[in-house]
Enzyme design. Structure first.
Site, mmCIF file in Angstrom:
data_model
loop_
_atom_site.group_PDB
_atom_site.id
_atom_site.type_symbol
_atom_site.label_atom_id
_atom_site.label_comp_id
_atom_site.label_asym_id
_atom_site.label_seq_id
_atom_site.Cartn_x
_atom_site.Cartn_y
_atom_site.Cartn_z
ATOM 1 N N LYS A 174 -28.350 11.009 -10.136
ATOM 2 C CA LYS A 174 -28.531 11.104 -8.685
ATOM 3 C C LYS A 174 -28.378 9.731 -8.048
ATOM 4 O O LYS A 174 -29.288 8.905 -8.118
ATOM 5 C CB LYS A 174 -29.907 11.692 -8.350
ATOM 6 C CG LYS A 174 -30.189 11.778 -6.842
ATOM 7 C CD LYS A 174 -31.560 12.360 -6.573
ATOM 8 C CE LYS A 174 -31.922 12.290 -5.098
ATOM 9 N NZ LYS A 174 -33.271 12.852 -4.819
ATOM 10 N N ASP A 205 -39.716 12.986 -8.459
ATOM 11 C CA ASP A 205 -38.931 11.755 -8.453
ATOM 12 C C ASP A 205 -39.899 10.587 -8.629
ATOM 13 O O ASP A 205 -40.632 10.239 -7.695
ATOM 14 C CB ASP A 205 -38.154 11.603 -7.146
ATOM 15 C CG ASP A 205 -37.000 12.594 -7.010
ATOM 16 O OD1 ASP A 205 -37.115 13.708 -7.548
ATOM 17 O OD2 ASP A 205 -36.006 12.255 -6.345
ATOM 18 N N LYS A 256 -31.815 8.231 -11.580
ATOM 19 C CA LYS A 256 -31.541 8.080 -10.150
ATOM 20 C C LYS A 256 -31.464 6.603 -9.805
ATOM 21 O O LYS A 256 -32.282 5.806 -10.277
ATOM 22 C CB LYS A 256 -32.654 8.787 -9.365
ATOM 23 C CG LYS A 256 -32.582 8.666 -7.852
ATOM 24 C CD LYS A 256 -33.722 9.453 -7.216
ATOM 25 C CE LYS A 256 -33.828 9.196 -5.718
ATOM 26 N NZ LYS A 256 -34.948 9.933 -5.097
#
Length: 334
Positions: free
Chosen positions: A270, A166, A234
């Site tokens: 996400k 991430d 995300k």
């Protein structure tokens, strides 16, 4: 089952390659991003609000709760993290409800790079090696570091066994209009995710949408990240005041839909931060279904970055099963 993202098919790879001129230089990328349709803020917020009113009952609700549990990236990202805390989190991820072994496992355990090896071993020991280990990298959460430092951070996490990375974008560069710089950084991190055997950790690109100021910027950065090779986009780090919101997530889902229509490449989404209740989670699942359809309703393509959400999902799951609301004392406090 292990979470896998298939390689691009020949048609998708060809269609994506046909867009290479879009990223040929800073001017071309700027023209493309600023040529995207402007976001109708009123319409977007109204659509998100309308989808949030959909009602899910009985067996459909039970299915949706289990689906949401299976999509959670169970996370601990604190300076006071210890190996013991990470092991406890892995145990909870592999057996969320010790009183009911039918409860599904979570999708991933998310930790800092120095805790990746601990998490991998804990999951193997608990009989859940199929749960992925995700690691934040690139000077999370601020992203304020030189590119060589960010790449070293990423490689260390991948070498330790991270299945997913991430990363956070350089919001300062994006807001300053240095789009190609952000694009090249994402590409470089994507390359740093490749292991010596040729396999690669999946890359989730975090925008920190609460700092991007406008919906138009969210649409632009979504396309920029997908063009650079993001496997997931995300919303947030969970470390700022404004994190995931329904309108922003809906906008990102629409960008993924449009990108897939243009290129044939499927990208995951996400939302992270601020999603705490079962009711909230079900609203997001409705948005996914209505915007992208059933192919995205798996942990392969949609995740929740919301650790506190798991406890509420478990309590609602118990209530559906027993008819009684057990309360927070019957779930672990993370």
């Amino acid at each position: 089952m292990p979470i896998t993202v298939p390689a691009y098919g020949k048609e998708a790879a060809g269609r994506l390659a046909s867009m290479a001129d879009v990223t040929a230089d800073d001017g071309a990328l700027r023209r493309f991003l600023h040529g995207l349709p402007g976001v109708d803020a009123v319409g977007l917020e109204a659509r998100a609000a309308t989808l949030g009113t959909r009602s899910i009952k009985t067996t459909a609700k039970a299915y949706a709760i289990d689906l949401a549990i299976s999509m959670i990236d169970l996370t601990t990202l604190e300076g006071a993290d210890t190996p013991g805390k990470v092991r406890a989190l892995c145990a909870k991820g592999s057996t969320p409800d010790p009183t009911d072994r039918t409860a599904p496992k979570v999708a991933a355990i998310c930790v800092y790079p120095d805790m990746v090896a601990t998490a991998k071993e804990a999951l193997r020991s608990s009989g859940a090696p199929d749960i992925h280990v995700a690691s934040v990298a690139t000077a999370f959460p601020a992203g304020r570091a030189a590119l060589p430092v960010k790449l070293a951070d990423t490689r260390d996490a991948v070498a330790a066994g991270a299945d997913e990375i991430d990363m956070v974008i350089d919001r300062g560069a994006f807001l300053s209009g240095r789009y190609l710089e952000v694009f090249e950084e994402i590409k470089a991190v994507k390359e740093a995710c490749v292991r010596p055997d040729g396999s690669a950790a999946h890359l989730k690109v975090i925008f920190e949408t609460g700092e991007l100021q406008t919906y138009d910027n969210v649409r632009r950065v979504s396309w920029l990240a997908m063009l650079a090779g993001a496997d997931f986009i995300k919303t947030s780090t969970g470390k700022v005041a404004v994190n995931a919101t329904p309108p922003v997530t809906l906008l990102m889902l629409e960008a993924v839909r449009d990108f897939h229509a243009a290129t044939g490449v499927q990208v995951g989404v996400k939302p992270a931060g601020g999603i705490r209740t079962t009711k909230d989670a079900l609203k997001y699942l409705v948005m996914v279904n209505e915007t992208l359809g059933e192919p995205w309703l798996t942990a392969d393509w949609f995740r929740f970055g919301a650790s506190s959400l798991l406890n509420d999902l478990l309590m609602q799951r118990q209530k559906l099963s027993t008819g009684r609301y057990s309360g927070p004392d019957y779930v672990t406090v993370d």
